[in-house]
Scaffold this active site. Structure first.
Site, PDB file in Angstrom:
ATOM      1  N   GLU A   1      -9.747  -3.054  -6.964  1.00  0.00           N
ATOM      2  CA  GLU A   1     -10.305  -2.770  -8.290  1.00  0.00           C
ATOM      3  C   GLU A   1      -9.591  -1.598  -8.976  1.00  0.00           C
ATOM      4  O   GLU A   1     -10.119  -1.016  -9.917  1.00  0.00           O
ATOM      5  CB  GLU A   1     -11.809  -2.472  -8.194  1.00  0.00           C
TER       6      GLU A   1
ATOM      7  N   HIS B   1     -17.626   2.517  -8.076  1.00  0.00           N
ATOM      8  CA  HIS B   1     -18.155   1.151  -8.150  1.00  0.00           C
ATOM      9  C   HIS B   1     -18.982   0.880  -6.906  1.00  0.00           C
ATOM     10  O   HIS B   1     -18.604   1.307  -5.809  1.00  0.00           O
ATOM     11  CB  HIS B   1     -16.995   0.159  -8.244  1.00  0.00           C
TER      12      HIS B   1
ATOM     13  N   HIS C   1     -22.512  -1.779  -5.127  1.00  0.00           N
ATOM     14  CA  HIS C   1     -23.334  -2.993  -5.199  1.00  0.00           C
ATOM     15  C   HIS C   1     -24.785  -2.640  -4.865  1.00  0.00           C
ATOM     16  O   HIS C   1     -25.334  -3.170  -3.892  1.00  0.00           O
ATOM     17  CB  HIS C   1     -22.843  -4.035  -4.191  1.00  0.00           C
TER      18      HIS C   1
ATOM     19  N   GLU D   1     -37.533   9.882 -16.548  1.00  0.00           N
ATOM     20  CA  GLU D   1     -36.300  10.628 -16.782  1.00  0.00           C
ATOM     21  C   GLU D   1     -35.074   9.775 -17.137  1.00  0.00           C
ATOM     22  O   GLU D   1     -34.021  10.320 -17.434  1.00  0.00           O
ATOM     23  CB  GLU D   1     -35.999  11.519 -15.582  1.00  0.00           C
TER      24      GLU D   1
ATOM     25  N   HIS E   1     -22.660  -8.744  -9.847  1.00  0.00           N
ATOM     26  CA  HIS E   1     -21.689  -8.184  -8.910  1.00  0.00           C
ATOM     27  C   HIS E   1     -22.068  -6.744  -8.521  1.00  0.00           C
ATOM     28  O   HIS E   1     -22.188  -6.439  -7.348  1.00  0.00           O
ATOM     29  CB  HIS E   1     -20.280  -8.229  -9.518  1.00  0.00           C
TER      30      HIS E   1
HETATM   31  P1  13P Z   1     -12.027  -3.436  -2.263  1.00  0.00           P
HETATM   32  O1  13P Z   1     -12.278  -3.591  -0.782  1.00  0.00           O
HETATM   33  O2  13P Z   1     -10.704  -3.987  -2.677  1.00  0.00           O
HETATM   34  O3  13P Z   1     -12.255  -2.004  -2.709  1.00  0.00           O
HETATM   35  O4  13P Z   1     -13.102  -4.332  -3.019  1.00  0.00           O
HETATM   36  C1  13P Z   1     -14.475  -4.128  -2.861  1.00  0.00           C
HETATM   37  C2  13P Z   1     -15.274  -4.539  -4.041  1.00  0.00           C
HETATM   38  O5  13P Z   1     -16.379  -4.067  -4.219  1.00  0.00           O
HETATM   39  C3  13P Z   1     -14.695  -5.516  -4.999  1.00  0.00           C
HETATM   40  O6  13P Z   1     -15.376  -5.500  -6.210  1.00  0.00           O
HETATM   41 ZN    ZN Z   2     -17.499  -4.955  -5.943  1.00  0.00          ZN
END
Ligand code: 13P
Ligand code: ZN
Length: 271
Positions: A116, A139, A141, A169, A210
């Site tokens: 990413e 980033h 999840h 908040e 995602h």
């Molecule tokens: P990477 O292992 O390449 O960092 O990817 C993980 C991920 O969350 C892809 O969106």
């Molecule tokens: Zn991801």
């Protein structure tokens, strides 16, 4: 030369990835972090003249030439960063051509930066254009944020409004709201460009079904933004199927935003 494993930026990456793993946000290799470093500080730990290898980044980033980042590795587990930072993290500098990353440390098993990287570097460029002090792009999840994506409209105004309603908040922490992208193929320049476009306006961007991106001046800001959205999403998922008796009203959100002096998205309220 000081020991790189004691560098505050390496320790911060180790602690943050471990924390995110334990929160259940980053299963397997899920999630990635990039953190722009001060070259003078890096110079205390590394000979920055020594380039281990060069890795093409796959797009042009002329405004980042000479910038140094510590970045999580692709396919690497947040769970494992603490035990072997040199294998799971890398320190890269964007070369003179603006298209190559010079590896200064890390990815010791021959690995490379996150898939990413386009979304990260393009988001750094976008955030720096509106806030020259931005340093971190993250980033992840997070479970409830992701769950909410399946049962709530993926509309910036509606999603932000619902999140603001879930904790008092929220409007103070992310008054700029949450940008939203539809499901897109990840790891591409296209999703990077779309994320960066949103990052000019938002510090938080949901990637439909995602995960989420957060940006900030330091690790705490980026992490705290995602953490607050995740908390709000958790409250939503705990209550969405139950009759709603009470809610934080839009007028009360205005009161909050004004009391705390934050510039908020008035157009995201229904006044
Ligand atoms: P990477 O292992 O390449 O960092 O990817 C993980 C991920 O969350 C892809 O969106
Ligand atoms: Zn991801």
């Amino acid at each position: 030369m000081k020991n790189i494993l004691t560098a505050p930026f390496v320790v911060e990456m180790m602690k943050t990835t471990a924390n995110m793993y334990r929160l259940g946000w980053d299963e397997r290799n899920g999630g990635n972090i990039s953190y722009m470093l001060d070259p003078a500080e890096v110079g205390e730990y590394l000979d920055t003249e020594k380039v281990i290898r060069e890795i093409p980044i796959g797009f042009d980033a002329p405004s980042l030439v000479g910038k140094i980042f510590i970045v999580t590795g692709t396919g690497k587990y947040f769970k494992n960063v603490e035990d072997d930072p040199e294998r799971n993290l890398g320190i890269i500098r964007i070369a003179e051509d603006g298209r190559t990353a010079e590896l200064l440390w890390g990815y010791s098993d021959g690995g490379r930066f996150t898939s990413e990287l386009p979304a990260h570097l393009m988001s750094h460029i976008a955030r720096l254009s509106v806030d020259p002090e931005n340093r971190v792009v993250m980033h992840s999840h997070p479970t409830h944020t992701l769950a909410m994506n399946y049962v709530h409209e993926l509309d910036e105004k509606k999603l932000t409004h619902t999140l603001w309603e879930m904790c008092t908040e929220c409007i103070v922490v992310f008054p700029d709201g949450v940008g939203v992208l539809p499901w897109m193929l990840c790891g591409t320049n296209s999703i990077g460009e779309a994320t960066a476009e949103k990052m000019k306006e938002f510090r938080l961007v949901v990637w439909g079904m995602h995960g989420i991106y957060g940006a900030g001046r330091n690790m705490d800001e980026a992490f705290g933004l995602i953490e607050t959205v995740e908390k709000a999403a958790e409250i939503y998922m705990l209550t969405a199927h139950l009759p709603r008796i009470n809610t934080i009203k839009d007028e009360e959100m205005v009161e909050l935003a004004e009391f705390f002096g934050v510039k908020y998205r008035k157009d995201f309220l229904n006044l």
